[in-house]
Enzyme design. Structure first.
Site, short mmCIF file in Angstrom:
data_model
loop_
_atom_site.label_atom_id
_atom_site.label_comp_id
_atom_site.label_asym_id
_atom_site.label_seq_id
_atom_site.Cartn_x
_atom_site.Cartn_y
_atom_site.Cartn_z
N GLU A 111 -5.48 -1.50 2.66
CA GLU A 111 -5.26 -0.13 3.06
C GLU A 111 -5.08 0.38 1.71
OE1 GLU A 111 -1.64 -0.03 5.11
OE2 GLU A 111 -1.77 2.04 5.64
N LYS A 135 -4.27 4.06 -0.38
CA LYS A 135 -3.10 5.07 -0.65
C LYS A 135 -3.55 6.15 -1.66
CE LYS A 135 1.78 5.78 0.26
NZ LYS A 135 3.05 5.20 0.65
N ASP A 189 1.35 3.57 12.75
CA ASP A 189 1.98 3.29 11.50
C ASP A 189 2.91 4.62 11.16
OD1 ASP A 189 3.27 2.39 9.39
OD2 ASP A 189 1.60 2.78 8.06
N HIS A 239 -4.56 3.13 10.65
CA HIS A 239 -3.08 3.20 10.78
C HIS A 239 -3.12 4.77 11.35
CE1 HIS A 239 -0.88 -0.17 8.54
NE2 HIS A 239 -1.46 -0.68 9.54
N ASP A 255 2.47 12.14 3.14
CA ASP A 255 2.39 10.66 4.24
C ASP A 255 3.79 10.68 4.68
OD1 ASP A 255 1.73 8.26 5.24
OD2 ASP A 255 2.44 7.31 3.19
N ASP A 283 -5.43 4.77 6.85
CA ASP A 283 -4.00 5.42 7.30
C ASP A 283 -4.45 7.01 7.20
OD1 ASP A 283 -1.33 6.52 7.09
OD2 ASP A 283 -0.63 4.48 6.95
N ASP A 334 4.80 10.17 7.55
CA ASP A 334 5.01 9.31 8.72
C ASP A 334 5.96 9.70 9.65
OD1 ASP A 334 3.29 6.65 8.53
OD2 ASP A 334 4.60 6.53 6.30
N TRP A 352 -1.31 -3.91 2.38
CA TRP A 352 -1.00 -2.77 1.71
C TRP A 352 0.03 -3.01 0.61
CZ3 TRP A 352 3.66 -0.41 1.42
CH2 TRP A 352 3.74 0.63 0.38
N HIS A 385 -2.72 8.65 4.17
CA HIS A 385 -2.97 8.29 2.86
C HIS A 385 -3.88 8.90 1.92
CE1 HIS A 385 -0.85 4.12 3.53
NE2 HIS A 385 0.01 5.24 3.83
C1 RNT Z 1 2.57 2.54 3.49
C2 RNT Z 1 1.57 2.00 4.13
C3 RNT Z 1 1.83 0.82 5.23
C4 RNT Z 1 3.13 0.56 5.62
C5 RNT Z 1 3.48 -0.37 6.77
C6 RNT Z 1 4.99 -0.56 6.75
O1 RNT Z 1 2.21 3.82 3.03
O2 RNT Z 1 1.15 3.04 5.50
O3 RNT Z 1 0.82 0.66 5.97
O4 RNT Z 1 3.76 1.87 6.20
O5 RNT Z 1 2.84 -1.57 6.20
ZN ZN Z 2 -0.19 2.16 6.74
#
Ligand code: RNT
Ligand code: ZN
Length: 409
Positions: free
Chosen positions: A219, A221, A319, A279, A287, A252, A289, A178, A255
């Site tokens: 990955e 985003k 994640d 993820h 996003d 993810d 998290d 990523w 994303h």
């Molecule tokens: C960031 C991505 C990535 C990170 C990690 C730390 O938006 O999701 O995967 O969160 O690699």
């Molecule tokens: Zn991620």
């Protein structure tokens, strides 16, 4: 109570024993970065790259020993099969002066030793953030040759390290790339950065590595903080790149645009790929998290994995990073939510539902789908925790650790 639940599920054609046995064998890769707010061990003191942890809860792991102790505590409260997901920034350098482009397996030996003790496999990620070589916020797509070269070397080094992990644990390592590359404001050129990223990835993949040992994923985003207008590694870019180069896509679920669902993307990719990586996170409006909870989209994701016979094809990783609550609890709550979603999915009479769909019996389908939502999942879950030998009340255990260990940091 379990025996009663078992016969109730059986009346729907669902075997709870089979579900429990399957559940404990589905690996969930646990992200080491929840423990220290994604700071790492190789010299960075703040986070960059469009991602951010918010909150200042006491007890952040400040070094390798503290992180190991916290992981150990958290893992002891998680049922089921676990893997450890490391970022390259967690290299254990022991004051050796070496930069990320020159990392070697030996810088991760201490993690291997630790993971062996806990009986875990390891997954891996190059770290393209929190580092001075992120020139103007760009890495593999940078117009600066030195910058690009540095990060290409870093990724190549990470492939070798991933291969080392795979050999040590005799299980393939997922290596996920990523990058935060993008622009805050309207770019003048959207194509050239993508062509540079493509070239960089080609160079990285040109090294000789054992494809049965290292699964390389990319990955995408939609945007990050401070890089709102343009993301080089977009969804279309990576899906096409992965398809043409025979590597894997990592989805993810934070994303994408909030009206897009990763649960719907999984079966689309399963039509083309042998492996799909995830993820799992919880985006609140964006996003963000947040810690994974037992919410509808997590259940849908779990359903897509289970009902498509894709347990071996979908690599599940967590994640998220929350620094506003006890970090051990963040880990455990998210991991348990993921496992609970999988159990929920394993306890659904999928064949019956699929037949109703194919026969266009949509009234019956709707009613049965509603009915299975409130079957006694909690009772089967408690039976699972009992068999896995982990406490139902994990919070008490965590509070004790907070008092005895975290508060003293
Ligand atoms: C960031 C991505 C990535 C990170 C990690 C730390 O938006 O999701 O995967 O969160 O690699
Ligand atoms: Zn991620």
């Amino acid at each position: 109570m379990y025996e009663q639940a078992k016969s109730l599920y059986a009346s729907y054609g669902v075997d709870t024993e089979k579900a429990l046995n399957t559940l404990k064998s589905i690996p969930v890769s646990i992200h080491c970065w929840q423990g220290d707010d994604v700071i790492g061990l190789d010299g960075s003191d703040s986070l960059s790259g469009g991602i951010q942890t918010t909150g200042n809860y006491k007890g952040r792991a400040r070094n390798f020993d503290e992180l190991k102790a916290d992981i150990k505590k958290a893992f002891s409260l998680m049922p089921g099969k676990k893997r450890l997901n490391l970022h390259a920034s967690y290299a254990v350098l022991n004051s050796e002066k070496v930069d990320r482009d020159k990392y070697e397996p030996k810088h991760f030996e201490a993690w291997v030793e630790f993971a062996k003790e806990l009986n875990l496999g390891i997954d891996f990620n190059p770290t393209m953030f929190g580092h001075p070589m992120m020139t103007d916020g760009l890495s593999l797509s940078s117009p600066n040759d030195n910058t690009r070269k540095f990060w290409i070397e870093h990724c190549k080094a990470c492939i070798k390290i991933s291969e080392y992990f795979a050999t040590q644990f005799n299980t393939p390592t997922l290596m996920n790339i990523w990058i935060p590359d993008g622009y805050k404001d309207v770019p003048a050129d959207r194509l050239a950065p993508r062509l540079r990223l493509k070239k960089s990835l080609d160079e990285i993949l040109s090294i000789d590595y054992d494809k049965s040992k290292v699964i390389i994923a990319v990955e995408s985003k939609v945007f990050g903080i401070g890089v709102e207008s343009y993301t080089v590694g977009s969804n279309e870019f990576y899906q096409n790149y992965a398809a043409k180069n025979n590597i894997c896509c990592l989805l993810d679920n934070g994303h994408y645009h909030p009206s897009e669902y990763v649960s719907d993307k999984i079966p689309s990719l399963l039509a083309f790929y042998d492996t799909v990586a995830l993820h799992v996170t919880r985006g609140v409006r964006w996003d963000s998290d947040h810690v994974v909870l037992l919410e509808d989209e997590i259940k849908e994701i779990a359903k897509e994995i289970v009902r498509n016979d894709a347990i071996d094809k979908v690599k599940i990783g967590l994640d998220y990073f929350d620094a506003s609550i006890n970090r051990i609890s963040a880990w455990v709550t998210g991991q348990r939510a993921m496992q609970k979603a999988l159990l929920y999915a394993l306890l659904i009479p999928h064949d019956k539902l699929k037949t109703l769909q194919d026969n266009a019996e949509f009234t019956e389908l709707m009613v049965l789908q509603e009915e299975v939502k409130d079957l006694p999942l909690g009772i089967v879950w408690n039976e699972y925790l009992k068999r896995e030998n982990v406490k139902t009340d994990y919070l008490a255990e965590i509070k004790k650790y907070e008092k005895e260990v975290l508060n003293k940091r």
